[in-house]
Design an enzyme around this catalytic site. Structure first.
Site, short mmCIF file in Angstrom:
data_model
loop_
_atom_site.label_atom_id
_atom_site.label_comp_id
_atom_site.label_asym_id
_atom_site.label_seq_id
_atom_site.Cartn_x
_atom_site.Cartn_y
_atom_site.Cartn_z
N LYS A 49 0.45 -1.61 0.33
CA LYS A 49 0.04 -0.55 0.06
C LYS A 49 1.07 2.05 -0.21
CE LYS A 49 -3.96 2.49 0.97
NZ LYS A 49 -4.63 2.85 -0.72
N SER A 50 0.44 2.08 -0.51
CA SER A 50 0.86 3.31 -0.72
C SER A 50 1.50 3.78 1.04
CB SER A 50 0.63 4.85 -1.36
OG SER A 50 0.92 4.12 -2.46
N ASN A 73 -13.60 4.63 -4.27
CA ASN A 73 -13.38 5.23 -2.83
C ASN A 73 -12.65 6.42 -3.03
OD1 ASN A 73 -10.18 5.18 -2.69
ND2 ASN A 73 -10.03 3.85 -4.81
N MET A 75 -10.45 6.35 -0.14
CA MET A 75 -9.51 5.43 1.26
C MET A 75 -8.39 6.69 2.17
SD MET A 75 -10.39 2.44 1.01
CE MET A 75 -9.65 1.77 2.42
N GLY A 76 -8.27 7.73 1.09
CA GLY A 76 -7.27 8.77 1.86
C GLY A 76 -5.95 7.92 3.24
N ASN A 130 4.01 7.17 -5.80
CA ASN A 130 2.00 7.38 -6.33
C ASN A 130 2.28 8.71 -6.19
OD1 ASN A 130 -0.70 8.25 -6.36
ND2 ASN A 130 -0.21 6.56 -4.51
N CYS A 133 -3.07 9.88 -6.01
CA CYS A 133 -3.57 9.56 -5.42
C CYS A 133 -4.39 10.73 -5.38
CB CYS A 133 -3.83 8.92 -3.67
SG CYS A 133 -4.39 9.39 -2.46
N ILE A 195 -2.92 3.18 -14.67
CA ILE A 195 -3.90 4.21 -13.93
C ILE A 195 -4.01 4.36 -13.13
CG2 ILE A 195 -4.43 5.39 -16.87
CD1 ILE A 195 -7.47 4.73 -15.81
N GLY A 253 -9.31 -1.62 -14.60
CA GLY A 253 -10.23 -2.93 -14.88
C GLY A 253 -10.03 -3.88 -15.29
N THR A 275 -9.34 -3.33 -8.24
CA THR A 275 -10.95 -3.82 -7.95
C THR A 275 -11.17 -5.32 -8.18
OG1 THR A 275 -11.92 -1.72 -8.49
CG2 THR A 275 -13.31 -3.76 -8.31
C1 SIN Z 1 -6.34 5.68 -1.24
O1 SIN Z 1 -5.95 5.20 -0.63
O2 SIN Z 1 -6.91 6.98 -0.97
C2 SIN Z 1 -6.39 5.61 -2.69
C3 SIN Z 1 -4.48 5.38 -3.57
C4 SIN Z 1 -4.52 5.79 -4.70
O3 SIN Z 1 -5.60 6.53 -4.82
O4 SIN Z 1 -3.18 6.20 -4.72
#
Ligand code: SIN
Length: 315
Positions: A49-50, A73, A75-76, A130, A133, A195, A253, A275
């Site tokens: 995860k980032s 999403n 998620m942040g 990244n 986001c 993307i 996708g 997804t």
């Molecule tokens: C997120 O954690 O909001 C999604 C990750 C991303 O869009 O880079």
């Protein structure tokens, strides 16, 4: 079967991958348990995860929603903080596949601190920066600011010898593809991932008359089938415009072997699953790998390079 699988191996950033697909830095790659599950699956890379400098809870829930044709999403960037992804690195070695760490600093200084330290860890093979986001409140996507992108890449190149790639937002205008490609071609980048989700979509539930996620008034990144044509277009355009030593990783996708094949035709050296991985769990990798190989066999391909970038277009 192993002989057939061997024909369709690929490589990214100088690492041989045992197949064409791995997880996106998105769902189910935050905790040690999730990274171990990826190690045990057919995902050909373990991608984290980032991470940010400090641990983050992320945005308030509900922040992810399955949609008929994909997901939305916001998620942040919930994550355990970069030091945990350093700590996990030796524990993931036993899976015999590359471990890539996704980095998403909230400032240039954060990115520099994290990348300097990650670069010293031998069990971290590469990182994905990244730049895209869409869900951190008050932080615009760097990939839409060309000057800032150039500045970040200039600085990152000075501090690391590890291979790295960048994860880009979707672009929609040929001028923007060209502008970004010009910047990327001037930097020592091993791969480009395109993307990230299409930022700031809004999904409305007509029954409840409500947006389906809470953060940002319901605005969030779209993924899944909705975004595949945009993802394919981004892969194709960057395949045309980037130096040939920069590998393109397609994401957006991909839920079947045929989807993965479409990305191969557009020039992707590998694909990431987001997804569909969220919806199906780690079994998704073996399923899509099997479908992809069966599809290539049916079409009598003997290697990925025979089809890579060979999309036909009308004269
Ligand atoms: C997120 O954690 O909001 C999604 C990750 C991303 O869009 O880079």
């Amino acid at each position: 079967m192993n002989e057939i699988k061997n024909k369709f191996k690929t490589s990214i950033a100088g690492f041989q991958l045992h197949n064409y697909l791995f997880n996106a830095s998105g769902p189910r790659c935050m905790t040690l348990e999730e990274l171990i599950a990826l190690g045990e699956s057919r995902s050909s890379v373990i991608l984290s995860k980032s991470c940010t400098l400090l641990p983050r809870e992320g945005n308030p829930e509900p922040r992810y929603f399955d949609l008929p044709l994909g997901s939305i999403n916001s998620m942040g960037l919930p994550n355990l903080g970069y030091k945990k992804y350093v700590e996990f690195a030796p524990l993931l070695r036993r899976y015999n596949k590359p471990y890539f760490v996704s980095v998403s600093g909230l400032s240039l200084a954060d990115n520099i601190t994290m990348i300097s330290e990650l670069s010293e860890v031998p069990e971290i093979d590469a990182f994905e920066l990244n730049l895209s986001c869409p869900n951190v409140i008050g932080k615009p996507q760097i990939g839409y600011d060309f000057e800032q992108t150039k500045q970040v890449l200039d600085e990152v190149m000075k501090i690391t010898k590890k291979p790295f790639g960048v994860k880009l937002p979707p672009y929609f205008d040929f001028v923007h593809f060209e502008e970004m490609a010009k910047i990327l071609n001037k930097h020592n980048i091993a791969f480009v991932t395109c993307i990230n989700s299409i930022g700031n979509g809004l999904f409305v539930d007509a029954d409840t008359e409500k947006a389906v996620i809470k953060p940002k008034g319901g605005f969030g990144g779209l993924g899944g089938e909705y975004v595949k044509p945009t993802a394919l277009a981004n892969v194709k355009k960057f395949y045309e415009l980037l130096r040939k030593d920069i590998a393109i990783i397609g994401v957006g996708g991909i839920a079947s072997g045929m989807d993965a094949f479409e990305f191969l035709l557009c020039g992707a050296s590998a694909v990431q699953i987001a997804t569909a991985y969220q919806k199906e769990g780690t079994a998704v990798f073996a399923r899509i790998e099997k479908e992809f190989i069966e599809f290539l066999e049916k079409k009598e391909y003997n290697s990925l390079s025979e089809a890579k970038g060979k999309l036909k277009i009308y004269e």
